[in-house]
Design an enzyme around this catalytic site. Sequence first.
Site, PDB file in Angstrom:
ATOM      1  N   PHE A  24      30.955  18.590  20.844  1.00 26.46           N
ATOM      2  CA  PHE A  24      30.917  19.224  19.524  1.00 26.46           C
ATOM      3  C   PHE A  24      29.471  19.592  19.195  1.00 26.46           C
ATOM      4  O   PHE A  24      28.585  18.736  19.181  1.00 26.46           O
ATOM      5  CB  PHE A  24      31.474  18.271  18.455  1.00 26.46           C
ATOM      6  CG  PHE A  24      31.430  18.868  17.068  1.00 26.46           C
ATOM      7  CD1 PHE A  24      32.356  19.815  16.669  1.00 26.46           C
ATOM      8  CD2 PHE A  24      30.438  18.489  16.162  1.00 26.46           C
ATOM      9  CE1 PHE A  24      32.305  20.389  15.404  1.00 26.46           C
ATOM     10  CE2 PHE A  24      30.381  19.045  14.883  1.00 26.46           C
ATOM     11  CZ  PHE A  24      31.315  19.998  14.506  1.00 26.46           C
ATOM     12  N   GLY A  25      29.221  20.879  18.914  1.00 25.74           N
ATOM     13  CA  GLY A  25      27.886  21.344  18.527  1.00 25.74           C
ATOM     14  C   GLY A  25      27.877  21.735  17.062  1.00 25.74           C
ATOM     15  O   GLY A  25      28.819  22.382  16.580  1.00 25.74           O
ATOM     16  N   GLY A  27      24.490  22.377  15.466  1.00 27.23           N
ATOM     17  CA  GLY A  27      23.173  22.957  15.170  1.00 27.23           C
ATOM     18  C   GLY A  27      22.917  24.098  16.130  1.00 27.23           C
ATOM     19  O   GLY A  27      23.723  25.036  16.235  1.00 27.23           O
ATOM     20  N   SER A  28      21.830  23.991  16.892  1.00 27.70           N
ATOM     21  CA  SER A  28      21.536  25.067  17.844  1.00 27.70           C
ATOM     22  C   SER A  28      22.626  25.193  18.901  1.00 27.70           C
ATOM     23  O   SER A  28      22.795  26.258  19.504  1.00 27.70           O
ATOM     24  CB  SER A  28      20.174  24.842  18.505  1.00 27.70           C
ATOM     25  OG  SER A  28      20.195  23.699  19.327  1.00 27.70           O
ATOM     26  N   GLU A  99      18.317  17.837  24.437  1.00 28.21           N
ATOM     27  CA  GLU A  99      18.467  17.052  23.198  1.00 28.21           C
ATOM     28  C   GLU A  99      17.670  15.742  23.251  1.00 28.21           C
ATOM     29  O   GLU A  99      17.932  14.829  22.466  1.00 28.21           O
ATOM     30  CB  GLU A  99      19.959  16.751  22.966  1.00 28.21           C
ATOM     31  CG  GLU A  99      20.855  17.979  22.916  1.00 28.21           C
ATOM     32  CD  GLU A  99      20.541  18.912  21.750  1.00 28.21           C
ATOM     33  OE1 GLU A  99      20.172  18.416  20.669  1.00 28.21           O
ATOM     34  OE2 GLU A  99      20.643  20.139  21.926  1.00 28.21           O
TER      35      GLU A  99
HETATM   36  C1  SIN Z   1      23.713  20.282  18.016  1.00 26.17           C
HETATM   37  O1  SIN Z   1      23.450  21.484  17.905  1.00 26.17           O
HETATM   38  O2  SIN Z   1      24.902  19.904  18.117  1.00 26.17           O
HETATM   39  C2  SIN Z   1      22.638  19.246  18.057  1.00 26.17           C
HETATM   40  C3  SIN Z   1      21.394  19.601  17.356  1.00 26.17           C
HETATM   41  C4  SIN Z   1      20.657  20.774  17.917  1.00 26.17           C
HETATM   42  O3  SIN Z   1      20.463  20.849  19.140  1.00 26.17           O
HETATM   43  O4  SIN Z   1      20.248  21.667  17.155  1.00 26.17           O
END
Ligand code: SIN
Length: 189
Positions: A24-25, A27-28, A99
């Site tokens: 599950f993402g 953010g980026s 990450e």
């Molecule tokens: C994510 O996107 O799920 C984790 C945070 C990020 O890499 O911005």
Amino acid sequence: MTANTIAINQQMDKFDGHHSVWLFGYGSLIYKADFPYLQRRAASIDGWTRRFWQGSHDHRGTPEAPGRVVTLIEEAGAICHGMAYLITPDVFAHLDHREKNGYLRLAIPMTFDDGDSVDGLAYIATPDNTAFLGAASEQEIAAHIARATGPSGPNSDYLNHLAHALRELGRHDRHVFEIERHLAALQSK
Ligand code: SIN
């Protein structure tokens, strides 16, 4: 906890033996899928909210002048919308590196937009990691983002890409959109 989480994440064995795992993402990982995946589906998680409370030393800032990026904070009744990817376990080497600045793999149930649920993983930066910055007003966060930049580019790009991706998903996130509004006001001065 050390800011580099690679060794801890490599010990995570919850999905050992599985041929594929849902990631599950929020953010980026919503807008920058720089890894192979078998499927991609809009999804959400219950009981968590997205917050720009994590410091970024390696992507959108530096150790001396960290940027601000998102993490998940537990909040009863909250729903966090994002993007889920079905990946093969070999992809974790790349993700753990990407990450590594404070994020740990956490097993989490997620729900797809058609109502189906699965157990999967998300990368979460908890308050005990040394890069964690914590709460600030949305105006303060926007001012912080306006001046931060790192090896992956300006911190403002991270925020703007995330806001754009959430709009494309048809999802409203008050925290993200308020910071975007304050940042736009600062940049138009
Ligand atoms: C994510 O996107 O799920 C984790 C945070 C990020 O890499 O911005």
